[in-house]
Design an enzyme around this catalytic site. Sequence first.
Site, PDB file in Angstrom:
ATOM      1  N   SER A  17      21.959 -25.885  28.651  1.00 43.71           N
ATOM      2  CA  SER A  17      21.059 -25.630  27.525  1.00 43.71           C
ATOM      3  C   SER A  17      21.841 -25.392  26.241  1.00 43.71           C
ATOM      4  O   SER A  17      22.952 -24.865  26.277  1.00 43.71           O
ATOM      5  CB  SER A  17      20.207 -24.391  27.854  1.00 43.71           C
ATOM      6  OG  SER A  17      19.542 -23.932  26.692  1.00 43.71           O
ATOM      7  N   LYS A  68      23.871 -19.983  32.095  1.00 45.48           N
ATOM      8  CA  LYS A  68      24.177 -21.396  31.785  1.00 45.48           C
ATOM      9  C   LYS A  68      25.652 -21.521  31.402  1.00 45.48           C
ATOM     10  O   LYS A  68      26.348 -22.435  31.822  1.00 45.48           O
ATOM     11  CB  LYS A  68      23.281 -21.906  30.651  1.00 45.48           C
ATOM     12  CG  LYS A  68      21.807 -22.048  31.029  1.00 45.48           C
ATOM     13  CD  LYS A  68      21.631 -22.977  32.213  1.00 45.48           C
ATOM     14  CE  LYS A  68      20.179 -23.109  32.625  1.00 45.48           C
ATOM     15  NZ  LYS A  68      20.013 -23.940  33.838  1.00 45.48           N
ATOM     16  N   TYR A  95      19.874 -15.106  30.833  1.00 46.27           N
ATOM     17  CA  TYR A  95      19.545 -16.508  31.144  1.00 46.27           C
ATOM     18  C   TYR A  95      20.596 -17.421  30.503  1.00 46.27           C
ATOM     19  O   TYR A  95      21.216 -18.245  31.184  1.00 46.27           O
ATOM     20  CB  TYR A  95      18.151 -16.882  30.630  1.00 46.27           C
ATOM     21  CG  TYR A  95      17.981 -18.365  30.460  1.00 46.27           C
ATOM     22  CD1 TYR A  95      18.059 -18.950  29.184  1.00 46.27           C
ATOM     23  CD2 TYR A  95      17.818 -19.193  31.555  1.00 46.27           C
ATOM     24  CE1 TYR A  95      17.952 -20.320  29.024  1.00 46.27           C
ATOM     25  CE2 TYR A  95      17.703 -20.573  31.396  1.00 46.27           C
ATOM     26  CZ  TYR A  95      17.780 -21.122  30.131  1.00 46.27           C
ATOM     27  OH  TYR A  95      17.693 -22.489  29.974  1.00 46.27           O
TER      28      TYR A  95
HETATM   29  C1  WQD Z   1      10.860 -22.204  19.714  1.00 43.61           C
HETATM   30  C2  WQD Z   1      10.523 -21.603  18.358  1.00 43.61           C
HETATM   31  C3  WQD Z   1      10.230 -19.210  18.383  1.00 43.61           C
HETATM   32  C4  WQD Z   1       6.603 -19.147  20.831  1.00 43.61           C
HETATM   33  C5  WQD Z   1      14.101 -21.428  24.792  1.00 43.61           C
HETATM   34  C6  WQD Z   1      15.382 -21.279  25.582  1.00 43.61           C
HETATM   35  C7  WQD Z   1      15.946 -22.642  25.890  1.00 43.61           C
HETATM   36  C8  WQD Z   1      14.897 -23.425  26.629  1.00 43.61           C
HETATM   37  C9  WQD Z   1      13.683 -23.591  25.721  1.00 43.61           C
HETATM   38  C10 WQD Z   1      14.739 -23.221  29.031  1.00 43.61           C
HETATM   39  C11 WQD Z   1      11.253 -20.287  18.097  1.00 43.61           C
HETATM   40  C12 WQD Z   1       8.927 -19.920  18.004  1.00 43.61           C
HETATM   41  C13 WQD Z   1       7.718 -19.578  20.125  1.00 43.61           C
HETATM   42  C14 WQD Z   1       5.524 -18.546  20.129  1.00 43.61           C
HETATM   43  C15 WQD Z   1       6.727 -18.857  18.062  1.00 43.61           C
HETATM   44  N1  WQD Z   1      14.525 -22.743  27.809  1.00 43.61           N
HETATM   45  N2  WQD Z   1       7.758 -19.440  18.770  1.00 43.61           N
HETATM   46  N3  WQD Z   1       5.622 -18.430  18.760  1.00 43.61           N
HETATM   47  O1  WQD Z   1      13.494 -20.032  22.201  1.00 43.61           O
HETATM   48  O2  WQD Z   1      14.150 -22.234  21.084  1.00 43.61           O
HETATM   49  O3  WQD Z   1      14.399 -21.996  23.536  1.00 43.61           O
HETATM   50  O4  WQD Z   1      13.193 -22.262  25.456  1.00 43.61           O
HETATM   51  O5  WQD Z   1      15.227 -24.271  29.355  1.00 43.61           O
HETATM   52  O6  WQD Z   1      17.082 -22.511  26.715  1.00 43.61           O
HETATM   53  O7  WQD Z   1      16.332 -20.596  24.786  1.00 43.61           O
HETATM   54  O8  WQD Z   1      12.134 -22.151  22.562  1.00 43.61           O
HETATM   55  O9  WQD Z   1       9.714 -22.649  22.488  1.00 43.61           O
HETATM   56  O10 WQD Z   1      10.469 -20.262  23.000  1.00 43.61           O
HETATM   57  O11 WQD Z   1      10.703 -21.160  20.687  1.00 43.61           O
HETATM   58  O12 WQD Z   1       6.772 -18.728  16.821  1.00 43.61           O
HETATM   59  O13 WQD Z   1       4.469 -18.134  20.721  1.00 43.61           O
HETATM   60  O14 WQD Z   1       9.125 -21.278  18.323  1.00 43.61           O
HETATM   61  O15 WQD Z   1      10.420 -18.058  17.574  1.00 43.61           O
HETATM   62  O16 WQD Z   1      11.584 -20.236  16.725  1.00 43.61           O
HETATM   63  P1  WQD Z   1      13.572 -21.514  22.244  1.00 43.61           P
HETATM   64  P2  WQD Z   1      10.683 -21.533  22.252  1.00 43.61           P
END
Ligand code: WQD
Length: 343
Positions: A127, A156, A152
């Site tokens: 990741s 990785k 997590y």
């Molecule tokens: C994306 C953006 C949030 C939810 C994580 C892991 C990565 C992979 C994918 C597993 C961010 C914003 C999110 C919400 C929001 N995981 N957001 N409201 O954190 O970039 O990556 O998930 O394989 O390894 O680190 O993805 O989709 O959680 O967030 O505003 O209800 O959306 O703050 O900026 P992230 P995400």
Amino acid sequence: MNKKILVTGGLGFIGSHTVVALQEQGFDVVIIDNLSNSSVDVLGGITRITNKEPEFEKMDLRDKAAVKSFFQKNPDIEGVIHFAASKAVGESVENPLLYYENNLSTLVYLLQELSEKQKANFIFSSSCTVYGQADNLPITENAPVKKAESPYGNTKQIGEEIIFDTCKVYSNLKAICLRYFNPIGAHPSAEIGELPIGTPQNLVPFITQTAIGKRKELSVFGNDYPTEDGTCIRDYIHVMDLARAHVVALKRLVNNEEESNFEVFNLGTGQGNSVLEVINTFEESTGQKLPYKIANRREGDVIAAYADTEKANNELGWKADFSLSEALQSAWKWEKAVNERNN
Ligand code: WQD
């Protein structure tokens, strides 16, 4: 005789799409999954798409004896794509030992079996989280791996190091670590897709569940970041593009085209989009209004992360084809299909 590939976690979101891509490329697939974060119904979705039911063994890879016995019964496995792992960032902070046990002991048990084979091809699901907040954007594979923000992310990083150290000793083992950016979307048939258990942690499933009425509104985690519109930037890649990259990487090893027996590739589109841009693109491409509010920042979020895709384009010969709009439309089609099935 088709080459036989083991896909661990093959009933999960990225795993199931990769199984479809493998079968469509003529590989025979065996899935191992402990169903802790997936459903055996996904097997039917895969079969309806490819008209070919993959072999499936319900197994927990933490059972070392079961892993050994599997490889004794399946000496003809030509490659392993390893997805099976716990992946909820927040949960990993509350329960680190669950993550270190599940994500690392299972990797060691797999590598112990593979290192004894004449030749072993191994694709590891990593990741972009290993980069933390990168100093330079877009992010290349040479960007420094930083202290992970969560157990997590740490699993990785440590996972890649375990594989690197093992490949140094066992030249019969060849490995590629694929560092995903943000996987979204679903197969265009809407037969398979993301099935978050409980409240979605990730942005796009929360968006589609809000649009379908399962959630009241989306909370945007902060709009006071140093970006154009104040919200975080990510590289959202269609899961179909991601699945295809796994087949390309596997073929690279099976066909002995690798540069070395340990390689790393970023898998992204190279395009960064903010949370508000994702919301606007979703509304424009689906015609669905999305109720949202600005909420506090989420602990551990990086400001911006998007991939430099040069290495994957030039060395792997792969690039992402789908646009953000196409990925969001496929996620929406999937959400509607799930809703119809459940009602
Ligand atoms: C994306 C953006 C949030 C939810 C994580 C892991 C990565 C992979 C994918 C597993 C961010 C914003 C999110 C919400 C929001 N995981 N957001 N409201 O954190 O970039 O990556 O998930 O394989 O390894 O680190 O993805 O989709 O959680 O967030 O505003 O209800 O959306 O703050 O900026 P992230 P995400």
